[in-house]
Design a protein around this motif. Structure first.
Motif, PDB file in Angstrom:
ATOM      1  N   LYS A   1      23.470  -9.017  27.392  1.00 46.43           N
ATOM      2  CA  LYS A   1      23.789  -8.389  25.880  1.00 46.43           C
ATOM      3  C   LYS A   1      22.564  -8.128  25.130  1.00 46.43           C
ATOM      4  O   LYS A   1      22.531  -7.108  24.587  1.00 46.43           O
ATOM      5  N   LYS A   2      21.905  -9.194  25.176  1.00 47.36           N
ATOM      6  CA  LYS A   2      20.579  -8.895  24.240  1.00 47.36           C
ATOM      7  C   LYS A   2      19.768  -7.861  24.684  1.00 47.36           C
ATOM      8  O   LYS A   2      19.191  -6.949  24.008  1.00 47.36           O
TER       9      LYS A   2
ATOM     10  N   THR B   1      21.088  -4.860  23.623  1.00 48.04           N
ATOM     11  CA  THR B   1      20.857  -4.107  22.386  1.00 48.04           C
ATOM     12  C   THR B   1      19.379  -3.635  22.146  1.00 48.04           C
ATOM     13  O   THR B   1      19.198  -2.756  21.621  1.00 48.04           O
ATOM     14  N   ILE B   2      18.459  -4.373  23.047  1.00 49.52           N
ATOM     15  CA  ILE B   2      17.045  -3.748  22.866  1.00 49.52           C
ATOM     16  C   ILE B   2      16.932  -2.382  23.196  1.00 49.52           C
ATOM     17  O   ILE B   2      16.255  -1.848  22.697  1.00 49.52           O
TER      18      ILE B   2
ATOM     19  N   LEU C   1      19.312  -0.148  23.388  1.00 49.28           N
ATOM     20  CA  LEU C   1      19.773   0.698  22.408  1.00 49.28           C
ATOM     21  C   LEU C   1      19.011   1.023  21.353  1.00 49.28           C
ATOM     22  O   LEU C   1      18.718   2.235  20.958  1.00 49.28           O
ATOM     23  N   VAL C   2      18.331  -0.029  20.774  1.00 49.23           N
ATOM     24  CA  VAL C   2      17.457   0.201  19.656  1.00 49.23           C
ATOM     25  C   VAL C   2      16.149   1.118  20.094  1.00 49.23           C
ATOM     26  O   VAL C   2      15.682   1.892  19.272  1.00 49.23           O
TER      27      VAL C   2
ATOM     28  N   LEU D   1      17.188   4.421  20.028  1.00 47.09           N
ATOM     29  CA  LEU D   1      16.950   5.139  18.587  1.00 47.09           C
ATOM     30  C   LEU D   1      15.664   5.485  18.283  1.00 47.09           C
ATOM     31  O   LEU D   1      15.427   6.246  17.708  1.00 47.09           O
ATOM     32  N   ALA D   2      14.795   4.417  18.540  1.00 44.68           N
ATOM     33  CA  ALA D   2      13.432   4.868  18.085  1.00 44.68           C
ATOM     34  C   ALA D   2      12.746   5.800  18.702  1.00 44.68           C
ATOM     35  O   ALA D   2      12.178   6.715  17.917  1.00 44.68           O
TER      36      ALA D   2
ATOM     37  N   LEU E   1      14.275   9.007  16.788  1.00 43.86           N
ATOM     38  CA  LEU E   1      13.647   9.158  15.924  1.00 43.86           C
ATOM     39  C   LEU E   1      12.318   9.501  15.715  1.00 43.86           C
ATOM     40  O   LEU E   1      11.855  10.388  14.781  1.00 43.86           O
ATOM     41  N   LEU E   2      11.382   9.167  16.838  1.00 45.97           N
ATOM     42  CA  LEU E   2      10.037   9.931  17.055  1.00 45.97           C
ATOM     43  C   LEU E   2      10.074  11.168  17.093  1.00 45.97           C
ATOM     44  O   LEU E   2       9.189  12.091  16.246  1.00 45.97           O
TER      45      LEU E   2
ATOM     46  N   VAL F   1      10.916  12.670  13.487  1.00 42.14           N
ATOM     47  CA  VAL F   1      10.089  12.308  12.453  1.00 42.14           C
ATOM     48  C   VAL F   1       8.735  13.437  12.975  1.00 42.14           C
ATOM     49  O   VAL F   1       7.961  13.705  12.004  1.00 42.14           O
TER      50      VAL F   1
ATOM     51  N   ILE G   1       9.451  16.679  11.227  1.00 37.90           N
ATOM     52  CA  ILE G   1       9.159  16.457   9.793  1.00 37.90           C
ATOM     53  C   ILE G   1       7.835  16.751   9.692  1.00 37.90           C
ATOM     54  O   ILE G   1       7.261  17.361   8.776  1.00 37.90           O
TER      55      ILE G   1
ATOM     56  N   TYR H   1       4.057   7.245   9.936  1.00 46.16           N
ATOM     57  CA  TYR H   1       5.233   7.460  10.571  1.00 46.16           C
ATOM     58  C   TYR H   1       5.819   6.719  11.385  1.00 46.16           C
ATOM     59  O   TYR H   1       6.988   6.193  11.699  1.00 46.16           O
TER      60      TYR H   1
ATOM     61  N   ILE I   1       9.149   4.230  11.890  1.00 46.34           N
ATOM     62  CA  ILE I   1       9.966   3.901  13.171  1.00 46.34           C
ATOM     63  C   ILE I   1      10.315   2.672  13.395  1.00 46.34           C
ATOM     64  O   ILE I   1      11.109   2.076  13.766  1.00 46.34           O
TER      65      ILE I   1
ATOM     66  N   SER J   1      13.779   0.647  12.987  1.00 46.66           N
ATOM     67  CA  SER J   1      14.405   0.076  14.480  1.00 46.66           C
ATOM     68  C   SER J   1      14.643  -1.479  14.366  1.00 46.66           C
ATOM     69  O   SER J   1      15.687  -2.055  14.677  1.00 46.66           O
TER      70      SER J   1
ATOM     71  N   ILE K   1      17.773  -2.039  12.284  1.00 49.60           N
ATOM     72  CA  ILE K   1      18.916  -1.846  12.955  1.00 49.60           C
ATOM     73  C   ILE K   1      19.204  -2.731  13.877  1.00 49.60           C
ATOM     74  O   ILE K   1      20.491  -3.279  14.210  1.00 49.60           O
ATOM     75  N   TYR K   2      18.063  -3.397  14.499  1.00 50.85           N
ATOM     76  CA  TYR K   2      18.079  -4.461  15.586  1.00 50.85           C
ATOM     77  C   TYR K   2      18.882  -5.768  14.774  1.00 50.85           C
ATOM     78  O   TYR K   2      19.595  -6.550  15.329  1.00 50.85           O
TER      79      TYR K   2
ATOM     80  N   ILE L   1      22.607  -5.249  14.428  1.00 51.86           N
ATOM     81  CA  ILE L   1      23.421  -5.382  15.305  1.00 51.86           C
ATOM     82  C   ILE L   1      23.280  -6.744  16.362  1.00 51.86           C
ATOM     83  O   ILE L   1      24.412  -6.921  17.016  1.00 51.86           O
TER      84      ILE L   1
END
Lengths: 240, 111
Positions: free
Chosen positions: A9-10, A13-14, A16-17, A20-21, A24-25, A28, A31, B5, B9, B13, B16-17, B20
């Motif tokens: 499970k852990k 989660t890691i 998933l994060v 996401l990172a 975002l990279l 960004v 941007i 930047y 990030i 992260s 968010i970690y 959750i």
């Protein structure tokens, strides 16, 4: 078995994060690239014409209280709503608090620092259009005074000195005053919360009484934010 | 100009970690505030120009940073503070009613 499950499970989660990172990279990075290619016409206009149009040297203040004053009204409403929700959720009328006895140094330091905090907050509010600061920052500094009183002397003493009904009255005066000052723009034949367009006399830029309505709007926002944050803190710390 | 930047990030992260993975409700609120501060940092970075001064024009300056993201960052701070206060009030209510802050135990309870 359950241990392995927990580890999985852990790991999940890691992962998933991290995904996401990476996403975002990419965002960004876009941007970051946007900066070099495009010219920002709106901010260029604010920087070159803002002082002449609004009379305020501090461009952040001129954006907040002139160009986008309607946003500021929304912000003020958010604080009013938060204070109302808190007094609804935690409706303790008799205030008590588990307090600890401090040494005399803490009490004396609190007494000593309160006048300085008051002067600093009022200065930040009144010079909001000339120097860094403004209604929001000054209001937060002013709200530190009742918070310090609550922490050191206990909530009973703080509420006997600054009654909750009075704080609510001050907050309402701030909110209604902001709207009335905005209606002045309508009365003079311009838009709601207009300041530079309605030509309220920009004055000599750089002086205390200048920039039309901006100092008065700053005062209204300042007392509103100060009273609102004091109400929020006291309702969070109260208990039966 | 890339490293700030990356910091944004990493902070986002981490927040968010925290939201959750942690079981404690107050730690989840802390995670929300970490996410919020990373977004404020991103807003300030968008407005930054190399060797620019603060947007207070008491003299003639060559390069001035963008004032609009700073005004928006102020909005973010105010609204974030209000939302955090409301979240903490709800946490207080939950603790008074159920006597626990653990999310798993709250899920087992009915109602």
């Amino acid at each position: 078995m359950s241990k392995i499950n927990e580890r999985l499970k852990k790991l999940h989660t890691i992962a998933l994060v991290v995904a996401l990172a990476v996403f975002l990279l990419v965002v960004v990075y876009e941007i970051h690239n946007l900066d070099n290619n495009s010219k920002r016409y709106l901010s260029e206009h604010y920087i070159s014409e803002g002082v002449r149009e609004t009379g305020a040297i501090n461009l952040v203040t001129s954006v907040l209280y002139d160009y986008r004053a309607f946003d500021t009204l929304g912000e003020a409403t958010v604080i009013l709503t938060a204070a109302a929700i808190l007094s609804l959720l935690v409706p303790v009328s008799k205030a008590t608090m588990l307090g600890t006895k401090f040494s005399i140094i803490v009490y004396q330091t609190t007494k000593f620092s309160i006048p300085f905090l008051a002067v600093l907050g009022v200065h930040l509010i009144f010079f909001g259009h000339l120097s860094p600061g403004g209604g929001f920052v000054g209001g937060v500094v002013l709200s530190i005074i009742p918070i310090l009183l609550t922490i050191t002397y206990g909530v009973e003493f703080s509420e006997s000195k600054l009654k909750p009904a009075k704080k609510k009255l001050v907050e309402d005066i701030g909110a209604i005053g902001f709207i009335l000052l905005g209606l002045l723009g309508v009365v003079t034949g311009s838009n709601f919360l207009a300041n530079g367009q309605a030509n309220f006399g920009p004055g000599n830029t750089g002086e205390l009484i200048s920039a039309g309505l901006i100092p008065y709007l700053n005062v209204m926002i300042g007392i509103k934010v100060g009273a609102g944050l004091a109400i929020i803190f006291n309702s969070l710390i109260k208990e039966k | 100009m890339v490293i700030p930047y990356v910091v944004v990030i990493i902070l986002f992260s981490l927040g968010i970690y925290t939201v959750i993975s942690k079981k404690n409700l107050i730690k989840m609120v802390i995670g929300f505030t970490i996410v919020e501060s990373s977004l404020i940092l991103l807003l300030i970075l968008i407005g930054y120009k190399p060797s620019g001064t603060a947007p207070i024009l008491d003299r003639q300056y060559e390069i001035v940073v963008d004032p609009i993201p700073q005004a928006l960052a102020l909005t973010t701070i105010i609204i974030g503070g209000s939302v955090t206060a409301v979240m903490l009030a709800l946490v207080i209510k939950i603790y008074k009613r159920y006597g626990t802050l653990n999310v798993d135990e709250l899920r087992k309870l009915r109602g």
